[in-house]
Structure formats: C-alpha cells, structure tokens
Scaffold this active site. Structure first.
Site, mmCIF file in Angstrom:
data_model
loop_
_atom_site.group_PDB
_atom_site.id
_atom_site.type_symbol
_atom_site.label_atom_id
_atom_site.label_comp_id
_atom_site.label_asym_id
_atom_site.label_seq_id
_atom_site.Cartn_x
_atom_site.Cartn_y
_atom_site.Cartn_z
ATOM 1 N N LYS A 1 -0.394 -2.388 -4.132
ATOM 2 C CA LYS A 1 0.903 -1.719 -4.262
ATOM 3 C C LYS A 1 1.688 -1.884 -2.964
ATOM 4 C CE LYS A 1 3.166 2.759 -5.020
ATOM 5 N NZ LYS A 1 3.013 4.168 -5.452
ATOM 6 N N ASP B 1 -2.071 8.903 -4.946
ATOM 7 C CA ASP B 1 -1.870 8.000 -3.819
ATOM 8 C C ASP B 1 -2.375 8.720 -2.567
ATOM 9 O OD1 ASP B 1 -0.373 6.806 -5.900
ATOM 10 O OD2 ASP B 1 1.038 5.920 -4.473
ATOM 11 N N LYS C 1 -2.718 0.110 -0.927
ATOM 12 C CA LYS C 1 -1.264 0.269 -0.792
ATOM 13 C C LYS C 1 -0.867 0.147 0.681
ATOM 14 C CE LYS C 1 2.234 3.900 -1.598
ATOM 15 N NZ LYS C 1 2.448 5.256 -2.164
#
Length: 247
Positions: free
Chosen positions: A193, A100, A164
C-alpha cells in the site's frame, strides 16, 4: 505484466484501489460523515478513519460495498503491544474490517527485530480472530533502505496482509524507489500500500505499475472524476502529475 492505463482498467478496478483517508485530527463528526458518504458514492475499497470514528463510519456505510478501516498505534507506533491489541479488538467490535498498524519505529531502527516481529504478530493474531486484515506501516521517512527491507520481511513473517509506506504524518511519503524496494522484499502473498503523495490519477497509475494494490488518498473525488472523464474521452489535456512530496 501488462501496463496499467486508463484504457486497460475499469472504473471498479481503480476505485477499489483506494482507501479514502479521514485521519486528519481536526475532522469533525459531520466531516467524517460527509467523507464516508463520498466514499460510498464512489464505491472505493474502504475508508480509513480515526479510532473514535469507527462506530460512526460503520453506521454511515452499513449496506454499502465500502469497508471500514482504522489505525492502530497511530501515528508513531510506540504504543505498548497490549495497547495495540486492545485497539485492534475494540475497533473490530465497533465495525472495522481493516487495521493499518504502525510498527515500532524506534525498535526497528534500534535493531530489535524480535520485538518488532512479536508486536506485529500480536495484532495480526487478534485481527485473525476478528476477521480483519492488517496493513503494517513502516514510516519509511525515518528508515534506511536496509531497515525498510527488514521491516517488510518482518511484516511478512508476522503474517500481515500488507506492507505500507507511510502514515501521512511524517516528513515524507511514498516514493517509486521505496515501493520497488518493498515489493521486491516480500512474496506475492503480501500486498503493498502506498500512502503520502498519491493525489492524482497519474500518481495512482504510476504506483499500480510498480505493483501497488492499494493507496491511501484524500483526493479521491478528483482522482476518480479524472478517470471517468478520460475514459469517456472528455478530459481536457493536462500535464501529467505523478507522485508528489508532502501531503
């Protein structure tokens, strides 16, 4: 699209939506171990740990279905690209299968789309060589809608797997409006996400119905126990609680 509800979903479908977050700076190694054991017990998608905890998490989760994830350029995205690439490679060597990464927020806000694209692309290329997938964190709390759209499109152009919303360490997290905007800004190849504010089963169902396929959560146990209780018809009636501000 069919509405996602407790009745239409299986436990596995819900559990494999969750990246169990273990990113708080004060977490001790013992607490990380306990968090990984909880993730394995509930069979979630992954844990997301600090870079220094990747080896530990990989040891604890060996033989389980839970993947090890970590963060790159966290939490501000301002690391040099070479540093992000090094972080990515080291994390994969130590057992991480998901990365991430935070894009360079200041450069995106400054209109330097080319810089942001190459920053993400460098990490994606390193991840591909190591067999990991990449989720790109926009940190929406600091961006205009136009910048969120641009960041999402750059993420796709760079070849990343997910876009995300947030790190969990900024003034705001996931919102329905941002999730709709991000989902509409990328092709079906790129997943979305949600992170920040998904603390209940109702919030998880809400974002699923907006097209989200993964959430970052610390309230994993409460969410999944609630699902099991509702599925079994033993849950007590309670007021529904969706996305919440703060962390």
């Amino acid at each position: 699209m069919r509405e996602m509800t407790v009745e239409t979903l299986s436990y596995a479908q819900v559990a494999k939506m969750i990246d169990h977050s273990l990113l708080r700076p004060e977490l001790t190694p013992a607490e990380v171990v306990a968090g990984c054991e909880l993730a394995a017990r509930y069979e979630v998608a992954s844990v997301c740990v600090k870079p220094c905890d990747v080896e530990l998490a990989a040891q604890v989760l060996k033989g389980s279905s839970v993947l090890v994830g970590t963060v790159v350029g966290f939490p501000h995205g301002s690391h040099a690209t070479a540093t992000k690439v090094f972080e990515a490679r080291l994390a994969m060597e130590q057992g991480a299968a998901e990365l991430d990464m935070v894009l360079n927020i200041g450069r995106l806000r400054g209109g330097e789309a080319g810089y942001v694209l190459e920053d993400i692309r460098a990490v994606v290329e390193a991840a591909r060589a190591g067999g990991a997938l990449v989720k790109v964190i926009l940190e929406n709390a600091y961006l205009s809608d136009e910048q969120k759209v641009l960041g999402s499109r750059i993420t796709e152009e760079a070849g990343a797997d997910f876009v995300k919303t947030s790190t969990g360490f900024a003034p705001g997290g996931a919102t329905p409006e941002d999730l709709r905007l991000m989902r509409s800004s990328v092709s079906p190849r790129v997943q979305v996400k949600a992170a920040g504010g998904v603390r209940t089963l109702d919030a998880l169902l809400e974002v699923m119905n907006l097209g989200v396929t993964r959430v970052g959560a610390t309230a994993t146990q409460a969410i999944l126990e609630d699902f099991k209780a509702r599925k079994a018809g033993t849950a007590q009636p309670a007021e529904k609680t969706g996305l919440q501000s703060g962390y």
